[in-house]
Motif scaffolding. Structure first.
Motif, PDB file in Angstrom:
ATOM      1  N   MET A 183      -5.007  58.759  22.413  1.00  0.00           N
ATOM      2  CA  MET A 183      -5.755  59.109  23.618  1.00  0.00           C
ATOM      3  C   MET A 183      -5.072  58.485  24.833  1.00  0.00           C
ATOM      4  O   MET A 183      -5.624  57.611  25.511  1.00  0.00           O
ATOM      5  CB  MET A 183      -7.182  58.592  23.479  1.00  0.00           C
ATOM      6  N   VAL A 184      -3.848  58.892  25.106  1.00  0.00           N
ATOM      7  CA  VAL A 184      -3.089  58.325  26.212  1.00  0.00           C
ATOM      8  C   VAL A 184      -2.357  59.431  26.952  1.00  0.00           C
ATOM      9  O   VAL A 184      -2.084  60.503  26.418  1.00  0.00           O
ATOM     10  CB  VAL A 184      -2.062  57.273  25.733  1.00  0.00           C
ATOM     11  N   ASP A 185      -2.025  59.130  28.195  1.00  0.00           N
ATOM     12  CA  ASP A 185      -1.212  60.009  29.017  1.00  0.00           C
ATOM     13  C   ASP A 185       0.117  59.295  29.257  1.00  0.00           C
ATOM     14  O   ASP A 185       0.138  58.181  29.775  1.00  0.00           O
ATOM     15  CB  ASP A 185      -1.928  60.278  30.341  1.00  0.00           C
ATOM     16  N   THR A 186       1.222  59.895  28.860  1.00  0.00           N
ATOM     17  CA  THR A 186       2.527  59.282  29.059  1.00  0.00           C
ATOM     18  C   THR A 186       2.906  59.368  30.539  1.00  0.00           C
ATOM     19  O   THR A 186       2.934  60.454  31.121  1.00  0.00           O
ATOM     20  CB  THR A 186       3.603  59.983  28.216  1.00  0.00           C
ATOM     21  N   LEU A 187       3.188  58.230  31.132  1.00  0.00           N
ATOM     22  CA  LEU A 187       3.447  58.140  32.567  1.00  0.00           C
ATOM     23  C   LEU A 187       4.942  58.008  32.858  1.00  0.00           C
ATOM     24  O   LEU A 187       5.697  57.479  32.036  1.00  0.00           O
ATOM     25  CB  LEU A 187       2.726  56.917  33.147  1.00  0.00           C
ATOM     26  N   LYS A 220      -6.282  55.322  38.726  1.00  0.00           N
ATOM     27  CA  LYS A 220      -5.481  56.376  38.129  1.00  0.00           C
ATOM     28  C   LYS A 220      -4.022  56.141  38.496  1.00  0.00           C
ATOM     29  O   LYS A 220      -3.648  56.172  39.666  1.00  0.00           O
ATOM     30  CB  LYS A 220      -5.935  57.753  38.624  1.00  0.00           C
ATOM     31  N   LEU A 221      -3.190  55.898  37.491  1.00  0.00           N
ATOM     32  CA  LEU A 221      -1.790  55.576  37.733  1.00  0.00           C
ATOM     33  C   LEU A 221      -0.960  56.848  37.820  1.00  0.00           C
ATOM     34  O   LEU A 221      -1.107  57.768  37.020  1.00  0.00           O
ATOM     35  CB  LEU A 221      -1.255  54.696  36.603  1.00  0.00           C
ATOM     36  N   LEU A 222      -0.042  56.884  38.783  1.00  0.00           N
ATOM     37  CA  LEU A 222       0.923  57.979  38.882  1.00  0.00           C
ATOM     38  C   LEU A 222       2.221  57.642  38.170  1.00  0.00           C
ATOM     39  O   LEU A 222       2.999  58.540  37.843  1.00  0.00           O
ATOM     40  CB  LEU A 222       1.219  58.305  40.355  1.00  0.00           C
ATOM     41  N   THR A 223       2.468  56.362  37.963  1.00  0.00           N
ATOM     42  CA  THR A 223       3.639  55.905  37.212  1.00  0.00           C
ATOM     43  C   THR A 223       3.195  54.883  36.173  1.00  0.00           C
ATOM     44  O   THR A 223       2.064  54.394  36.211  1.00  0.00           O
ATOM     45  CB  THR A 223       4.686  55.233  38.124  1.00  0.00           C
ATOM     46  N   GLY A 224       4.117  54.551  35.290  1.00  0.00           N
ATOM     47  CA  GLY A 224       3.871  53.445  34.378  1.00  0.00           C
ATOM     48  C   GLY A 224       3.859  52.130  35.133  1.00  0.00           C
ATOM     49  O   GLY A 224       4.102  52.079  36.346  1.00  0.00           O
ATOM     50  N   LEU A 225       3.567  51.075  34.413  1.00  0.00           N
ATOM     51  CA  LEU A 225       3.488  49.744  35.017  1.00  0.00           C
ATOM     52  C   LEU A 225       4.841  49.043  35.013  1.00  0.00           C
ATOM     53  O   LEU A 225       5.591  49.133  34.047  1.00  0.00           O
ATOM     54  CB  LEU A 225       2.491  48.880  34.251  1.00  0.00           C
ATOM     55  N   ALA A 226       5.123  48.349  36.101  1.00  0.00           N
ATOM     56  CA  ALA A 226       6.193  47.363  36.129  1.00  0.00           C
ATOM     57  C   ALA A 226       5.542  45.997  35.924  1.00  0.00           C
ATOM     58  O   ALA A 226       4.502  45.709  36.518  1.00  0.00           O
ATOM     59  CB  ALA A 226       6.944  47.401  37.459  1.00  0.00           C
ATOM     60  N   MET A 227       6.123  45.185  35.087  1.00  0.00           N
ATOM     61  CA  MET A 227       5.550  43.881  34.723  1.00  0.00           C
ATOM     62  C   MET A 227       6.538  42.802  35.128  1.00  0.00           C
ATOM     63  O   MET A 227       7.723  42.856  34.791  1.00  0.00           O
ATOM     64  CB  MET A 227       5.318  43.847  33.212  1.00  0.00           C
ATOM     65  N   PHE A 228       6.074  41.818  35.902  1.00  0.00           N
ATOM     66  CA  PHE A 228       6.979  40.758  36.332  1.00  0.00           C
ATOM     67  C   PHE A 228       6.224  39.456  36.491  1.00  0.00           C
ATOM     68  O   PHE A 228       4.994  39.414  36.366  1.00  0.00           O
ATOM     69  CB  PHE A 228       7.701  41.139  37.632  1.00  0.00           C
ATOM     70  N   GLU A 229       6.963  38.400  36.751  1.00  0.00           N
ATOM     71  CA  GLU A 229       6.407  37.052  36.778  1.00  0.00           C
ATOM     72  C   GLU A 229       6.643  36.392  38.130  1.00  0.00           C
ATOM     73  O   GLU A 229       7.762  36.403  38.649  1.00  0.00           O
ATOM     74  CB  GLU A 229       7.066  36.208  35.683  1.00  0.00           C
ATOM     75  N   ILE A 230       5.563  35.845  38.711  1.00  0.00           N
ATOM     76  CA  ILE A 230       5.674  35.002  39.891  1.00  0.00           C
ATOM     77  C   ILE A 230       5.288  33.599  39.467  1.00  0.00           C
ATOM     78  O   ILE A 230       4.109  33.281  39.285  1.00  0.00           O
ATOM     79  CB  ILE A 230       4.784  35.499  41.043  1.00  0.00           C
ATOM     80  N   SER A 231       6.275  32.764  39.239  1.00  0.00           N
ATOM     81  CA  SER A 231       6.026  31.416  38.719  1.00  0.00           C
ATOM     82  C   SER A 231       5.334  30.562  39.774  1.00  0.00           C
ATOM     83  O   SER A 231       5.519  30.749  40.970  1.00  0.00           O
ATOM     84  CB  SER A 231       7.344  30.767  38.294  1.00  0.00           C
ATOM     85  N   PHE A 232       4.532  29.606  39.295  1.00  0.00           N
ATOM     86  CA  PHE A 232       3.883  28.673  40.208  1.00  0.00           C
ATOM     87  C   PHE A 232       3.832  27.304  39.540  1.00  0.00           C
ATOM     88  O   PHE A 232       3.688  27.200  38.324  1.00  0.00           O
ATOM     89  CB  PHE A 232       2.483  29.151  40.581  1.00  0.00           C
ATOM     90  N   PRO A 233       3.980  26.234  40.312  1.00  0.00           N
ATOM     91  CA  PRO A 233       4.053  24.890  39.735  1.00  0.00           C
ATOM     92  C   PRO A 233       2.695  24.383  39.270  1.00  0.00           C
ATOM     93  O   PRO A 233       1.643  24.934  39.633  1.00  0.00           O
ATOM     94  CB  PRO A 233       4.580  24.033  40.893  1.00  0.00           C
ATOM     95  N   SER A 234       2.712  23.328  38.494  1.00  0.00           N
ATOM     96  CA  SER A 234       1.486  22.807  37.897  1.00  0.00           C
ATOM     97  C   SER A 234       0.521  22.238  38.946  1.00  0.00           C
ATOM     98  O   SER A 234      -0.680  22.152  38.684  1.00  0.00           O
ATOM     99  CB  SER A 234       1.821  21.730  36.868  1.00  0.00           C
ATOM    100  N   TYR A 235       1.033  21.862  40.095  1.00  0.00           N
ATOM    101  CA  TYR A 235       0.154  21.279  41.120  1.00  0.00           C
ATOM    102  C   TYR A 235      -0.416  22.325  42.068  1.00  0.00           C
ATOM    103  O   TYR A 235      -1.142  22.019  42.985  1.00  0.00           O
ATOM    104  CB  TYR A 235       0.904  20.211  41.921  1.00  0.00           C
ATOM    105  N   ALA A 236      -0.072  23.620  41.864  1.00  0.00           N
ATOM    106  CA  ALA A 236      -0.590  24.678  42.728  1.00  0.00           C
ATOM    107  C   ALA A 236      -2.033  25.001  42.356  1.00  0.00           C
ATOM    108  O   ALA A 236      -2.426  24.935  41.187  1.00  0.00           O
ATOM    109  CB  ALA A 236       0.273  25.928  42.616  1.00  0.00           C
ATOM    110  N   GLY A 237      -2.832  25.383  43.345  1.00  0.00           N
ATOM    111  CA  GLY A 237      -4.194  25.796  43.096  1.00  0.00           C
ATOM    112  C   GLY A 237      -4.243  27.260  42.688  1.00  0.00           C
ATOM    113  O   GLY A 237      -3.329  28.027  42.977  1.00  0.00           O
TER     114      GLY A 237
END
Length: 301
Positions: free
Chosen positions: A200-204, A282-299
């Protein structure tokens, strides 16, 4: 740093692997059986990944990569968890259970294996959260939530204890739609048995970003096939981070800036409307997945 490399590695894989041979069905609200068929498809990917990876990478390989013995031992435990999840869902589905597919995973050493593990576990947790609203049977929902908890714990362990990053992104996990999850997970599927039930998916259309691991406020180039995204009006970029969605206008040269405040694992897609929640979009494209790192002392944002 290794956690960021995980998602750069995943983005590279999405641009290289061919589209999977999976049959789709006409779109409507999925039944519980169809949701579980989707869930076992994801669990079969993870199960194959851990079995293949730990067969290829022995204790000496992990030691040479600088890992203590308990790291590989924990991965062996995760492998058993994923096999149990597959068996449990297969038992629940009975004859309706799809069979495993043929897969291709982009790793070549313990460090890239661990990085890809983190990405798979994170997407798996988001898949269960997003699908929770679709389940009618409360016993099934409880069982899915139990698996979700394990997937999330596993993702946190790999991200922090193995990759030396953060165990969480913020106060909320990110729910993702079945289409969005499949746009990522399907990149590891080469082919599936023709006898498998239709998902039950739509290929994007595929979406790539440049740079692959951007920072807050940075301009990002979005690459997708405009012929597959048929829309004449204003397009937007939806940024998924926890239970909230932020939006940026997509310029005529297909660029948009990363909003302030998003951190950790972030997903982006091209859309033509501004929905209030991630799973309603409703997505028109697939997802891009990425990382924005943050330090341990960040809120938290």
């Amino acid at each position: 740093m290794l956690r960021s490399r995980a998602l750069v590695l995943l983005a590279a894989a999405m641009g290289v692997l061919s589209a999977p041979q999976i049959t789709q069905r006409d779109m409507a609200k999925p039944t519980d059986t169809e949701v579980l068929q989707f869930a076992i498809t994801l669990e079969q990917i993870e199960n194959a990944f851990y079995h293949e990876g730990l067969d290829k990478l022995d204790a000496k390989a992990f030691e040479a990569a600088g890992y203590p013995p308990w790291v590989r031992a924990r991965f062996e435990q995760i492998k058993e968890h994923e096999a149990t999840h597959v068996a449990f869902l297969a038992s629940a589905l009975g004859p309706a259970a799809p069979q495993p597919c043929t897969y291709n995973f982009p790793y070549n050493d313990p460090k890239s294996f661990a990085a890809l593990s983190m990405a798979l576990e994170t997407v798996g947790a988001s898949a269960y959260i997003g699908a929770a609203q679709l389940l009618e049977n409360k016993d099934t929902l409880t069982e899915a939530a139990s698996i979700l908890g394990v997937e999330s714990r596993q993702a946190g362990w790999v991200a922090s204890a193995v990759l030396k990053g953060s165990a969480w992104d913020g106060p909320f996990e990110t729910p993702l739609s079945m289409d969005g999850v499949f746009s990522i997970a399907s990149q590891f599927i080469v082919s599936c048995p023709e006898s498998n039930p239709k998902l039950m998916v739509d290929t994007l259309p595929k979406l790539a970003i440049e740079p692959g691991s951007p920072h807050n406020g940075e301009s990002v180039k979005f690459k997708f096939d405009h012929k597959e995204v048929k829309h004449d009006g204003q397009l937007f970029v939806a940024w998924f981070d926890g239970i909230f969605v932020q939006y940026s206008d997509l310029s005529q040269d297909d660029t948009a800036s990363v909003p302030d405040g998003v951190q950790g694992t972030v997903y982006a897609a091209v859309v033509n409307e501004k929905a209030g929640t991630p799973t309603a979009q409703k997505l028109l494209t697939g997802l891009a997945m990425f990382e924005i790192s943050f330090p341990s002392y960040a809120g938290n944002p």
